[in-house]
Design an enzyme around this catalytic site. Structure first.
Site, PDB file in Angstrom:
ATOM      1  N   ASN A  69      -4.441   8.710   2.207  1.00 25.96           N
ATOM      2  CA  ASN A  69      -4.846   8.026   3.433  1.00 25.96           C
ATOM      3  C   ASN A  69      -5.380   9.009   4.475  1.00 25.96           C
ATOM      4  O   ASN A  69      -6.575   9.053   4.718  1.00 25.96           O
ATOM      5  CB  ASN A  69      -3.682   7.220   4.015  1.00 25.96           C
ATOM      6  CG  ASN A  69      -3.777   5.748   3.663  1.00 25.96           C
ATOM      7  OD1 ASN A  69      -4.668   5.343   2.930  1.00 25.96           O
ATOM      8  ND2 ASN A  69      -2.859   4.955   4.163  1.00 25.96           N
ATOM      9  N   ASP A  84       0.819  -1.210   0.000  1.00 23.71           N
ATOM     10  CA  ASP A  84       0.000   0.000   0.000  1.00 23.71           C
ATOM     11  C   ASP A  84       0.853   1.261   0.000  1.00 23.71           C
ATOM     12  O   ASP A  84       0.448   2.290  -0.538  1.00 23.71           O
ATOM     13  CB  ASP A  84      -0.919  -0.002   1.227  1.00 23.71           C
ATOM     14  CG  ASP A  84      -2.036  -1.029   1.102  1.00 23.71           C
ATOM     15  OD1 ASP A  84      -2.185  -1.600   0.004  1.00 23.71           O
ATOM     16  OD2 ASP A  84      -2.744  -1.266   2.100  1.00 23.71           O
ATOM     17  N   GLY A  85       2.032   1.206   0.612  1.00 30.20           N
ATOM     18  CA  GLY A  85       2.912   2.357   0.610  1.00 30.20           C
ATOM     19  C   GLY A  85       3.356   2.752  -0.786  1.00 30.20           C
ATOM     20  O   GLY A  85       3.528   3.938  -1.084  1.00 30.20           O
ATOM     21  N   ASP A  88      -4.205  13.388  22.425  1.00 30.88           N
ATOM     22  CA  ASP A  88      -2.947  13.191  21.717  1.00 30.88           C
ATOM     23  C   ASP A  88      -2.976  13.754  20.305  1.00 30.88           C
ATOM     24  O   ASP A  88      -1.926  13.942  19.697  1.00 30.88           O
ATOM     25  CB  ASP A  88      -2.595  11.702  21.665  1.00 30.88           C
ATOM     26  CG  ASP A  88      -2.048  11.200  22.993  1.00 30.88           C
ATOM     27  OD1 ASP A  88      -1.811  12.039  23.874  1.00 30.88           O
ATOM     28  OD2 ASP A  88      -1.874   9.980  23.151  1.00 30.88           O
TER      29      ASP A  88
END
Length: 531
Positions: free
Chosen positions: A374, A295-296, A404
């Site tokens: 993404n 996917d990268g 966070d």
């Protein structure tokens, strides 16, 4: 103090509270009643004799001074907020004008000239550009999908340049809805023709989309995962097969071409680019993109195209395969099927992001837009303090994020960081923006799914105890100081990826294989039964 004065003081406190509680449409009260109320408190304090022996009167006078201080702070806060709102409106108008210029530049005809994000043209060309843009919008409303640009090859004298231009012409294709049942009115209904293979969407749809080539693809771009011997061997083998069997032109990255020439000098017909400027024109040359990796690699391929994206055929050669349904061992059959067509595709929407600095005084200081497939992540970085983020949806205040961080995700990225932070899995063709907090400091802070037409604005307030950090698809990490703003909206250029079966089947298969979704042993059948 006399009882009459006490009664008047009490009535003043009630009236002042009503002034503070009233809020007009902009969310702030009028500053004049606040200032007048503060003056009234000061006059009351000066007129009221306070005896040191009466403790109750001393306490009451201190309370009045506290109220006066609060009124003064409220008036100052309103003035600061109005100044911030005015400054934000000014920067928003600059960014809006700049985006309009970029759209006019991309839609301008061949007589126009675009340089540095500015569109320079004569009055007649500007009129033609606006008419073309209006025509494109009308086509979008009718069909839901329209071509980003329609370019025609001029048929002139048969000189060498014209013949070469005709041979290098990009493959055209058309997309159509596909529904089950031969008798359906929507069965293989043509919705648009693409003369140059550039896709843009104004109104999106979750229906299954089919791609059919109108002319044979001639130029392919192969993108590979780096530092992998098996991928490098497969890439060389695939290039030879495509050249011999399909007679196509092949583009690769400069790094890949250097590696191929080291292994075999007979691969010198592979093409590449010399500088980054040629990458911006890559979509005008390439008909199809092939990715060899996980996917990268698909994310990297999408990031190379700042505008229209050619169809992508992703092969699974990595650890994650939510967007890579094809298997490398059957690449010949897969590519034959894709190049012949028709095939099902998934239009994966992207987010268009802008970082607007508080120190920016004009449009030249505003950063270039960043496209992500993404997610966009805003976190606290190395700071030990909680993030403090003010979030707006269009002109409506959403919430103040304390925790966070925050994730703004596409539906294609719903199975990535957003899912790990508690977000839902969403079909990639569902148009929407996922709003997912990261470890929020509130148990009631649940994720949201916003419609795709909204603009999300996240701002670091001036009273934040620390700056925030933003990253785009895990890259290009930037610091957001107090007053800086991140603006995200749906990009007009989706990423079309080829499907092995169709978008729904591939999505369900990916979550079963990649996540082992709802995998458990079947309940035993030998237990007690209802009669």
């Amino acid at each position: 103090m006399s009882p009459s004065k006490l009664d008047s003081t009490a009535s003043f406190g009630i009236g002042d509270a009503s002034v503070l509680c009233s809020q007009p449409e902009n969310g702030f009260g009028n500053s004049h009643p606040l200032i007048q109320s503060e003056k009234a408190v000061q006059e009351l304090l000066q007129q009221t004799p306070i005896q040191g022996t009466d403790e109750h009167l001393i306490e009451f006078s201190e309370a009045l001074r506290t109220v006066a201080k609060a009124l003064r702070q409220a008036a100052e806060g309103k003035a600061v907020a109005q100044a911030e709102a005015s400054e934000w409106k000014r920067r928003y108008e600059l960014e809006r004008a700049r985006n309009l210029q970029m759209e006019q530049c991309s839609l301008g005809n061949s007589n126009g000239h675009c340089e540095g994000g500015r569109f320079e043209n004569s009055t007649n060309n500007l009129v033609n550009c606006n008419q073309s843009e209006e025509h494109s919008r009308i086509g979008s409303l009718e069909h839901g999908i329209c071509s980003h640009e329609v370019l025609q090859n001029a048929e002139s004298d048969f000189d060498s340049d014209a013949i070469h231009s005709k041979m290098m012409r990009k493959a055209s294709f058309k997309l159509s809805w596909r529904s089950k049942g031969e008798n359906s009115d929507q069965h293989k209904q043509d919705i648009v023709y693409f003369e140059r293979g550039n896709i843009t969407t104004a109104e999106r749809s979750s229906k299954q989309i089919t791609l059919k080539w109108e002319s044979q693809p001639q130029t392919l771009f192969i993108l590979t995962k780096p530092n992998s011997t098996s991928v490098r061997i497969l890439c060389a083998e695939m290039i030879r097969w495509l050249r011999e069997q399909r007679k196509v032109n092949i583009y690769v990255e400069p790094r890949v071409k250097a590696e191929l020439l080291v292994e075999s000098a007979d691969l010198n017909y592979v093409q590449t680019w010399k500088d980054d400027k040629e990458i911006l024109l890559l979509h005008t040359k390439v008909d199809l993109v092939i990715t060899l990796g996980g996917d990268g690699t698909v994310l990297w391929a999408a990031s190379m195209f700042k505008g229209p994206v050619p169809p992508i055929v992703p092969f699974s050669l990595g650890s994650l395969g939510f967007m890579t349904p094809f298997h490398s061992e059957h690449y010949r059959d897969c590519l034959d099927s894709v190049l012949t067509g028709p095939i099902s595709i998934t239009l994966r929407h992207r987010l268009q992001c802008h970082v607007i600095r508080d120190a920016a005084k004009n449009e030249h200081e505003i950063n270039e837009p960043i496209l992500v497939l993404n997610e966009v992540t805003i976190d606290r970085g190395i700071s030990s303090f909680l993030t403090n983020l003010e979030c707006y949806c269009d002109n409506s205040f959403v919430t103040c994020v304390q925790g966070d961080g925050l994730i703004l995700s596409t539906t294609s990225g719903s199975t990535a960081y957003s899912l790990a932070a508690g977000g839902s899995m969403v079909h990639p063709q569902v148009p929407g923006i996922l709003f997912t907090p990261i470890c929020p400091h509130s148990l009631s802070f649940r994720p949201l799914i916003l419609p795709e037409h909204v603009t999300v604005r996240v701002q670091v307030p001036f009273n934040s105890r620390s700056p925030a950090w933003v990253s785009f698809d895990g890259k290009d990490r930037k610091q957001l100081a107090a007053g800086d703003t991140l603006v995200c909206s749906m990009a007009p250029w989706p990423v079309p990826t080829a499907c092995q079966v169709d978008s729904t089947e591939d999505f369900l298969q990916s979550i079963h294989d990649g996540l082992h979704w709802n995998l458990r042993k079947t309940q035993a059948f030998d237990g007690p039964q209802d009669l």
